[in-house]
Motif scaffolding. Structure first.
Motif, PDB file in Angstrom:
ATOM      1  N   LEU A  76     145.816 -36.195  58.750  1.00  0.00           N
ATOM      2  CA  LEU A  76     144.766 -35.856  59.720  1.00  0.00           C
ATOM      3  C   LEU A  76     143.799 -34.829  59.132  1.00  0.00           C
TER       4      LEU A  76
ATOM      5  N   LEU B  56     142.731 -33.011  65.544  1.00  0.00           N
ATOM      6  CA  LEU B  56     141.749 -34.061  65.805  1.00  0.00           C
ATOM      7  C   LEU B  56     140.504 -33.482  66.490  1.00  0.00           C
TER       8      LEU B  56
ATOM      9  N   LEU C 290     147.572 -43.941  59.317  1.00  0.00           N
ATOM     10  CA  LEU C 290     146.790 -43.871  60.548  1.00  0.00           C
ATOM     11  C   LEU C 290     145.833 -45.054  60.528  1.00  0.00           C
TER      12      LEU C 290
ATOM     13  N   GLU D  83     144.999 -39.068  75.245  1.00  0.00           N
ATOM     14  CA  GLU D  83     146.260 -39.081  74.496  1.00  0.00           C
ATOM     15  C   GLU D  83     147.420 -39.518  75.379  1.00  0.00           C
TER      16      GLU D  83
ATOM     17  N   GLY E 149     149.107 -43.785  64.804  1.00  0.00           N
ATOM     18  CA  GLY E 149     149.964 -43.511  63.657  1.00  0.00           C
ATOM     19  C   GLY E 149     151.071 -44.547  63.568  1.00  0.00           C
TER      20      GLY E 149
ATOM     21  N   THR F 112     156.227 -36.201  60.449  1.00  0.00           N
ATOM     22  CA  THR F 112     155.267 -35.324  61.124  1.00  0.00           C
ATOM     23  C   THR F 112     154.370 -34.593  60.131  1.00  0.00           C
TER      24      THR F 112
ATOM     25  N   PRO G  71     149.563 -40.885  68.120  1.00  0.00           N
ATOM     26  CA  PRO G  71     150.125 -40.560  66.800  1.00  0.00           C
ATOM     27  C   PRO G  71     151.658 -40.649  66.778  1.00  0.00           C
TER      28      PRO G  71
ATOM     29  N   PHE H 186     144.297 -41.621  71.310  1.00  0.00           N
ATOM     30  CA  PHE H 186     145.009 -41.029  70.185  1.00  0.00           C
ATOM     31  C   PHE H 186     146.497 -41.237  70.443  1.00  0.00           C
TER      32      PHE H 186
ATOM     33  N   GLU I  74     151.804 -36.967  58.552  1.00  0.00           N
ATOM     34  CA  GLU I  74     150.704 -37.338  59.451  1.00  0.00           C
ATOM     35  C   GLU I  74     149.735 -36.172  59.650  1.00  0.00           C
TER      36      GLU I  74
ATOM     37  N   SER J  33     153.878 -42.465  65.283  1.00  0.00           N
ATOM     38  CA  SER J  33     154.607 -43.736  65.169  1.00  0.00           C
ATOM     39  C   SER J  33     155.500 -43.976  66.387  1.00  0.00           C
TER      40      SER J  33
ATOM     41  N   LYS K 101     148.771 -31.695  66.654  1.00  0.00           N
ATOM     42  CA  LYS K 101     148.010 -32.869  66.204  1.00  0.00           C
ATOM     43  C   LYS K 101     146.685 -32.992  66.935  1.00  0.00           C
TER      44      LYS K 101
END
Ligand code: AVI
Length: 322
Positions: A68, A99, A317, A87, A195, A61, A163, A161, A64, A165, A95
């Motif tokens: 970002l 963005l 990413l 999302e 991600g 986390t 993210p 989006f 990432e 993983s 997150k």
């Protein structure tokens, strides 16, 4: 006023609740035994997962988030002005804030999650903090695709989006199916920012999924607590041990619960036995190389336009377009 007064729309697609009892009984009757990871995330499990994201061993986390921050200007350039961010499985609002703050005058944000209550609360907060942004919420299961056509979305390029993983928690065929179903809901010119965690040393990976404080073990054990309280189970957590193992062949970390000794257990009146050392497989977290991720994206019908990684190459990413 209703809790979602600040939202432009709330679309309840009434996702069917997973059948916990059926899935647990099926998983315990199978060889090897397994329980699907979706059942980790009740209120207690979600709180434990939040704690995991702060652990020193769980680099995912924070890596990432830093990435970002670093690539914000590049993302703004790629997305262009007036983008609508969607999302699927909207989780951490940290997150999405990064963005949205990085992009050039985003026009809208749509959160999509299986838990309506949580979703409305987080979209509502976002609506207060980004007053110019059109914000909507969809209560749905993203694994069955995105249905957006009937919604009053602002015009503009759509950026999905995805993210964290999260894609890595699906087996290869299912991961391809999830991406392909996203693609179906997209138009020419739309994009996905996704991600994906990277392959690295087994020691680093195993520690990330078996931390010194035992938070990940508690997260795994929460399944046992849920089975006992919700499905009239008799599993003894003291007889089970949390294990995280790197499966090199399948390029994934696996979490299991391993029997410390032979035992009998009941769930909803049905009996099962575990031999000493037998495991309940509870999660897969696939890790990617740049090549394996590109192959996955292409197999789902996407072009990979750009990838970014942190300097230690722990996490990536990727920018995909249909
Ligand atoms: C949500 N998902 C991406 C996490 C992961 O890393 O696979 C879930 C998790 N399981 C144990 N720790 C974190």
């Amino acid at each position: 006023p209703p809790v979602h007064a600040a939202l432009d729309f709330f679309d309840d697609q009434h996702p069917p609740a997973g059948d916990f009892l059926r899935d647990v009984l099926t998983g315990l009757a199978a060889t090897p035994k397994s329980i699907p990871p979706v059942y980790f995330y009740d209120a207690a499990g979600s709180a434990l997962f939040d704690q995991i994201t702060d652990l020193p061993e769980y680099y995912v986390t924070r890596t990432e988030l830093a990435l970002l921050d670093r690539i914000g200007p590049e993302l703004a350039k790629r997305a262009g002005p007036g983008a609508v961010v969607i999302e699927p499985g909207s989780g951490s609002s940290v997150k999405i804030r990064k963005l949205l703050s990085a992009l050039d005058q985003p026009a809208g944000y749509v959160g999509l999650d299986i838990s309506g209550e949580h979703l409305i609360a987080s979209c509502d907060e976002l609506a207060r903090d980004y007053p110019g942004l059109h914000i909507g919420a969809i209560c749905a299961d993203f694994t069955t695709g995105l249905s957006l056509d009937h919604l009053p979305l602002p015009k503009g390029r759509r950026i999905l989006f995805f993210p964290g993983s999260t894609i890595g928690n699906f087996e290869p065929d299912a991961a391809r199916a999830v991406l392909a179903s996203f693609r179906k809901g997209m138009r020419e010119g739309d994009a996905i920012l996704i991600g994906a965690d990277r392959v690295k040393s087994p020691q680093t990976l195993e520690a990330a999924y078996d931390d010194a404080q035992g938070v990940t073990a508690a997260f795994n054990m929460n399944l046992i607590a849920r089975i006992n309280s919700e499905l009239d189970g008799t599993l003894d957590p003291a007889l089970l041990k949390h294990v995280s193992v790197w499966n090199a062949e399948k390029s994934r970390i696996e979490m299991h619960l391993e029997a410390r000794e032979a035992q009998q257990l009941q769930v909803a009146g049905r009996s099962f036995s575990l031999a000493k050392g037998e495991r309940l497989h509870t999660e897969n977290s696939h890790k990617f190389t740049p090549e394996s991720f590109q192959a996955l994206a292409e197999s789902a019908g996407f072009d990979l336009l750009e990838s970014w990684s942190d300097p230690a190459e722990l996490f990536s990413l990727h920018w995909l377009e249909p």
